[in-house]
Design an enzyme around this catalytic site. Structure first.
Site, mmCIF file in Angstrom:
data_model
loop_
_atom_site.group_PDB
_atom_site.id
_atom_site.type_symbol
_atom_site.label_atom_id
_atom_site.label_comp_id
_atom_site.label_asym_id
_atom_site.label_seq_id
_atom_site.Cartn_x
_atom_site.Cartn_y
_atom_site.Cartn_z
ATOM 1 N N TYR A 41 -4.680 9.715 -1.577
ATOM 2 C CA TYR A 41 -3.283 9.950 -1.196
ATOM 3 C C TYR A 41 -2.309 10.078 -2.369
ATOM 4 C CZ TYR A 41 -4.984 8.435 3.395
ATOM 5 O OH TYR A 41 -5.676 8.320 4.558
ATOM 6 N N ARG A 82 -5.852 12.316 11.544
ATOM 7 C CA ARG A 82 -7.046 12.997 12.071
ATOM 8 C C ARG A 82 -7.984 12.013 12.764
ATOM 9 N NH1 ARG A 82 -11.579 11.769 9.253
ATOM 10 N NH2 ARG A 82 -11.253 10.861 7.200
ATOM 11 N N GLU A 96 0.831 -1.200 0.000
ATOM 12 C CA GLU A 96 0.000 0.000 0.000
ATOM 13 C C GLU A 96 0.869 1.254 0.000
ATOM 14 O OE1 GLU A 96 -3.886 1.867 2.302
ATOM 15 O OE2 GLU A 96 -2.347 0.832 3.475
ATOM 16 N N TRP A 124 -8.703 -1.436 0.150
ATOM 17 C CA TRP A 124 -9.526 -0.323 -0.333
ATOM 18 C C TRP A 124 -10.764 -0.774 -1.101
ATOM 19 C CZ3 TRP A 124 -9.126 4.836 0.569
ATOM 20 C CH2 TRP A 124 -7.949 5.291 1.171
ATOM 21 N N ASP A 131 -8.568 4.243 13.470
ATOM 22 C CA ASP A 131 -9.101 2.969 13.944
ATOM 23 C C ASP A 131 -7.925 2.238 14.597
ATOM 24 O OD1 ASP A 131 -9.724 0.250 14.121
ATOM 25 O OD2 ASP A 131 -10.526 0.096 12.089
ATOM 26 N N CYS A 174 -7.037 9.988 6.226
ATOM 27 C CA CYS A 174 -6.950 9.848 7.688
ATOM 28 C C CYS A 174 -5.550 10.256 8.144
ATOM 29 C CB CYS A 174 -7.272 8.426 8.116
ATOM 30 S SG CYS A 174 -8.995 7.968 7.827
#
Length: 300
Positions: free
Chosen positions: A130, A202, A58, A80, A205, A182
């Site tokens: 991203y 921000r 990733e 994703w 999980d 995130c």
């Protein structure tokens, strides 16, 4: 990984019950920072098996500028896939509730159609997430800015600068993203001959996301350091909303009963010509001893 385990325990014992976008519910704290000394080992969680193959691929996908899930799916990585699958199902009038029975099987079938070319590859697009922001941030004059290339060049030529920053939070593009970033902002710092990274997340999980993100940015720090002839320093990891989903309480409790093992070591087996030329085969993880994996549902 004790700072991470301490945070899990802190959230379970002191977190506030909060609603969330997914409708799952969380226990949450606001504003927390962890520090990891990268000289002491590679910060990969050992109290459960953490999928280095998936997190490394990733990160390479981010660095490639990718925004379509197809290269990940081709490698057996479904991180994703839920978001474009849901979009596809909604567009075709199909059941699109990720909490419905059979969701995982239906997402796998969607991936299969992408792989076989039975549906347009465009259905795998996530929007300007991203990779787009890191590599092709669009300036007002239409120029595309490669933030990663600028970062590496800046560290090489002006290591004491306080502007070694990469930002994925492009306000103008948020509405077009499958999921707003995130881990949205990071800064590098050269102290002596060591390179450190400070990441701001921000929303995290803690059970499923944080172990991936911690290891990914440790990996990125190793790659940038090698490209800039530096040793690694610290990973400073700051979270805004640090939460455990209600569906992960039992898994976190089980993880906290386990005794951590010593951290593994990351070896970079070659130095490619640029930060964009690394392959997964360039990474070797030594002495990764871990407990069994713990399964948990992803909140979509």
């Amino acid at each position: 990984m004790q700072p991470y385990l301490d945070l899990l325990r802190h959230v379970l014992e002191n977190g506030i019950e909060r609603a969330d976008r997914t409708g799952t519910g969380t226990r949450s704290v606001f504003g927390h920072q962890m520090r990891f000394d990268l000289q002491a080992g590679f910060p990969l969680v050992t109290t459960k098996k953490t999928w280095f193959y998936g997190l490394a691929h990733e990160m390479l996908w981010f660095l490639s500028g990718g925004t379509n899930i197809l290269p990940l799916v081709e490698k057996g990585i479904s991180i994703w896939s839920d978001w474009p699958a849901r979009h596809y199902f909604e567009a075709h009038g199909l059941e699109a509730d990720p909490h419905a029975d059979g969701w995982r099987a239906r997402v796998k079938a969607f991936e299969g159609k992408l792989l076989k070319g039975e549906i347009d590859p465009a259905w795998g697009e996530l929007g300007p997430v991203y990779g787009k922001q890191w590599r092709r941030w669009l300036a007002p004059d239409g120029q595309e800015i490669d933030q990663i290339a600028r970062l590496v060049e800046g560290i090489r030529t002006n290591p004491d600068s306080r502007r070694h920053l990469v930002n994925a939070w492009n306000v103008a593009d948020l509405g077009a993203m499958a999921l707003p970033p995130c881990h949205l902002f990071f800064q590098f710092y050269v102290g002596g001959s060591r390179l450190s990274c400070h990441l701001y997340v921000r929303s995290n999980d803690l059970f499923l996301g944080a172990p991936f993100n911690i290891a990914q940015y440790a990996l990125l720090t190793h790659l940038v350091a090698q490209q800039c002839d530096l040793a690694v320093g610290e990973l400073v990891y700051t979270i805004g909303d640090a939460h455990v989903y209600n569906t992960h309480f039992e898994q976190v409790a089980e993880q906290l009963t386990r005794t951590p093992y010593p951290l593994p070591t990351l070896v970079l087996k070659r130095r490619p010509p640029s930060i964009f030329d690394y392959r997964f085969d360039d990474f070797e993880l030594l002495n990764y001893r871990h407990h069994e994996a713990i399964r948990a549902p992803v909140a979509v």
